[in-house]
Motif scaffolding. Sequence first.
Motif, short mmCIF file in Angstrom:
data_model
loop_
_atom_site.label_atom_id
_atom_site.label_comp_id
_atom_site.label_asym_id
_atom_site.label_seq_id
_atom_site.Cartn_x
_atom_site.Cartn_y
_atom_site.Cartn_z
N GLY A 259 1.09 -1.08 -0.36
CA GLY A 259 0.05 0.13 0.65
C GLY A 259 0.71 1.18 0.14
N THR A 260 2.14 1.38 -0.44
CA THR A 260 2.91 2.66 -0.25
C THR A 260 3.92 2.23 -1.61
OG1 THR A 260 4.51 1.41 1.15
CG2 THR A 260 2.83 2.67 2.01
N VAL A 261 4.26 3.67 -1.88
CA VAL A 261 5.06 3.85 -3.40
C VAL A 261 6.11 2.96 -3.27
CG1 VAL A 261 6.96 5.84 -5.04
CG2 VAL A 261 4.06 5.55 -3.55
N GLU A 262 6.59 1.72 -4.12
CA GLU A 262 7.94 1.63 -3.89
C GLU A 262 9.05 1.93 -5.81
OE1 GLU A 262 7.04 -2.64 -3.79
OE2 GLU A 262 6.08 -2.71 -2.18
N ILE A 263 10.04 1.37 -5.61
CA ILE A 263 10.37 1.77 -7.06
C ILE A 263 11.51 0.78 -6.92
CG2 ILE A 263 12.59 3.11 -7.96
CD1 ILE A 263 10.55 4.25 -4.29
N ALA A 264 11.21 0.31 -7.85
CA ALA A 264 11.97 -1.14 -8.52
C ALA A 264 12.59 -0.43 -9.89
CB ALA A 264 11.06 -2.52 -8.82
N VAL A 265 13.70 -1.85 -10.12
CA VAL A 265 14.25 -2.43 -11.83
C VAL A 265 14.05 -3.04 -12.25
CG1 VAL A 265 16.68 -2.75 -12.34
CG2 VAL A 265 16.67 -0.96 -10.91
N ARG A 266 12.68 -2.94 -12.80
CA ARG A 266 12.60 -4.24 -13.82
C ARG A 266 13.37 -5.09 -14.51
NH1 ARG A 266 8.94 -4.71 -19.85
NH2 ARG A 266 8.82 -7.49 -19.07
N ASP A 267 13.06 -6.45 -13.79
CA ASP A 267 14.05 -7.71 -14.38
C ASP A 267 15.87 -7.04 -14.25
OD1 ASP A 267 12.59 -8.62 -16.27
OD2 ASP A 267 13.02 -7.63 -17.75
N GLY A 268 16.50 -6.94 -12.71
CA GLY A 268 16.87 -5.80 -11.86
C GLY A 268 16.95 -5.76 -10.08
N SER A 269 17.34 -4.87 -9.79
CA SER A 269 17.54 -4.39 -8.35
C SER A 269 17.70 -3.04 -8.38
CB SER A 269 18.58 -5.24 -7.52
OG SER A 269 19.28 -4.64 -6.86
N ALA A 270 17.14 -2.35 -7.86
CA ALA A 270 17.25 -0.80 -7.69
C ALA A 270 18.01 -0.62 -6.45
CB ALA A 270 16.14 -0.13 -6.93
N THR A 271 18.15 -1.01 -5.45
CA THR A 271 19.39 -0.95 -4.28
C THR A 271 20.94 -1.70 -5.01
OG1 THR A 271 19.84 -1.50 -2.21
CG2 THR A 271 19.15 -3.35 -2.83
N ARG A 272 20.31 -2.20 -5.83
CA ARG A 272 21.70 -2.11 -6.48
C ARG A 272 22.39 -1.67 -8.06
NH1 ARG A 272 21.74 -7.47 -6.94
NH2 ARG A 272 20.87 -7.30 -8.81
N LEU A 273 21.53 -0.99 -8.67
CA LEU A 273 21.28 0.30 -9.58
C LEU A 273 21.60 1.88 -8.87
CD1 LEU A 273 21.36 0.98 -12.60
CD2 LEU A 273 18.85 1.36 -12.32
N LEU A 274 21.38 1.95 -8.21
CA LEU A 274 21.59 3.14 -6.86
C LEU A 274 22.05 3.25 -6.15
CD1 LEU A 274 17.31 4.31 -7.56
CD2 LEU A 274 19.34 4.71 -9.33
N GLY A 275 22.66 2.55 -5.59
CA GLY A 275 23.52 2.24 -4.44
C GLY A 275 22.92 2.68 -3.52
N LEU A 276 21.45 2.59 -3.04
CA LEU A 276 20.41 3.16 -2.22
C LEU A 276 19.91 2.49 -1.22
CD1 LEU A 276 18.25 5.84 -4.03
CD2 LEU A 276 20.64 6.35 -3.06
N SER A 277 19.46 2.41 0.03
CA SER A 277 19.11 1.55 0.83
C SER A 277 17.93 2.35 1.93
CB SER A 277 20.02 1.13 1.45
OG SER A 277 19.64 -0.55 2.31
N VAL A 278 17.59 1.79 2.73
CA VAL A 278 16.74 2.05 4.02
C VAL A 278 17.33 3.44 4.42
CG1 VAL A 278 16.11 1.39 6.60
CG2 VAL A 278 15.79 -0.22 5.04
N GLY A 279 16.57 4.25 4.53
CA GLY A 279 17.13 6.14 4.92
C GLY A 279 17.10 7.01 3.63
N ALA A 280 17.53 6.33 2.47
CA ALA A 280 17.24 7.46 1.27
C ALA A 280 15.98 8.12 1.39
CB ALA A 280 17.40 6.23 0.15
N LYS A 281 15.84 9.77 0.55
CA LYS A 281 15.16 10.11 0.92
C LYS A 281 14.80 9.68 -0.49
CE LYS A 281 13.83 15.30 0.22
NZ LYS A 281 14.64 16.76 -0.19
N VAL A 282 13.44 9.78 -0.45
CA VAL A 282 11.79 9.34 -1.69
C VAL A 282 11.26 10.79 -1.25
CG1 VAL A 282 10.25 8.11 -2.39
CG2 VAL A 282 11.87 6.75 -1.03
N THR A 283 11.08 11.02 -2.86
CA THR A 283 9.81 13.30 -3.05
C THR A 283 9.33 12.49 -4.28
OG1 THR A 283 11.92 14.18 -2.12
CG2 THR A 283 9.91 15.10 -3.54
N ALA A 284 7.97 12.43 -4.16
CA ALA A 284 6.72 13.06 -4.93
C ALA A 284 6.55 14.36 -5.46
CB ALA A 284 5.46 11.79 -4.12
N GLN A 285 6.16 14.60 -6.41
CA GLN A 285 6.27 16.15 -6.42
C GLN A 285 5.82 15.89 -7.98
OE1 GLN A 285 10.02 18.15 -6.11
NE2 GLN A 285 11.23 16.95 -7.84
N LYS A 286 5.91 17.64 -8.54
CA LYS A 286 5.08 17.45 -9.72
C LYS A 286 6.42 17.63 -10.75
CE LYS A 286 0.34 17.97 -10.16
NZ LYS A 286 -0.35 18.01 -11.19
#
Length: 249
Positions: free
Chosen positions: A221-248
């Motif tokens: 029920g919350t916003v998630e960020i993934a990589v199709r057929d891959g790993s977002a944490t590995r691609l971006l080098g981000l983990s718990v605590g990374a800032k997530v922003t929703a904006q225009k």
Amino acid sequence: MAIIALLTDFGTADSYVAEMKGVLSTYAPSATLVDITHDVSPGDVRAAQYILSRAWMFFPEGTIYVAVVDAGVGTDRRVLGATRFGRFFLAPDNGLLSFLSLNAAFISIPVLPEAAPTFHGRDVFAPAAGRLATGGSLESLGTTITDPQYAPLPIPVIDGDSVVGEVVHVDRFGTLISNISPNALKPGVSIQVGGVDAGPLRRTFADVASGELVAFTGSGGTVEIAVRDGSATRLLGLSVGAKVTAQKP
């Protein structure tokens, strides 16, 4: 028939989980034992809280949850029992049960001298769960308290036209799970994580090409960020605590 659901950081390479289950089966031989997970990173109370806060609602009333992620085992930290939503929860007093809020009823369960100081999961939590599973009352296990350690997961904030949250969990697929509810977002927003644009909210992974970032509303029920057929944490080098922003855009 009672259900006892287990969550630990014990892993499955050693005998620890089996020893707990042996005690539970001795106390409550007719109980159904369910493994939520035993692969929480060692000592990661925040991850344990997140996982249990997602899982508990899918079990029926009367379920007993035993959550043992307990780096303070053997110290003077308390062993907690709690009841809320018609269910029972057993965990160390380290913030793991903060998702219940202080509206839950809490008790402190005594640790008997014969309990191994490094294995309260087997010698304290499992017997307590077994007694609950065979009809014992929560109150009979200990004394009422009103001051459990309270360390809830962070919540997003509004910053002008933006909603700013953070990654609260990374699943085994490398998906970055945020604390932002889509219900709080205006239409047409773009999702950024760690300053990287993940685009608008999509429906599922297949809405982007292989290897691309995709933001979507996850099953929790919350916003998630993934990589199709891959790993977002590995691609971006981000983990718990990374800032997530929703904006225009």
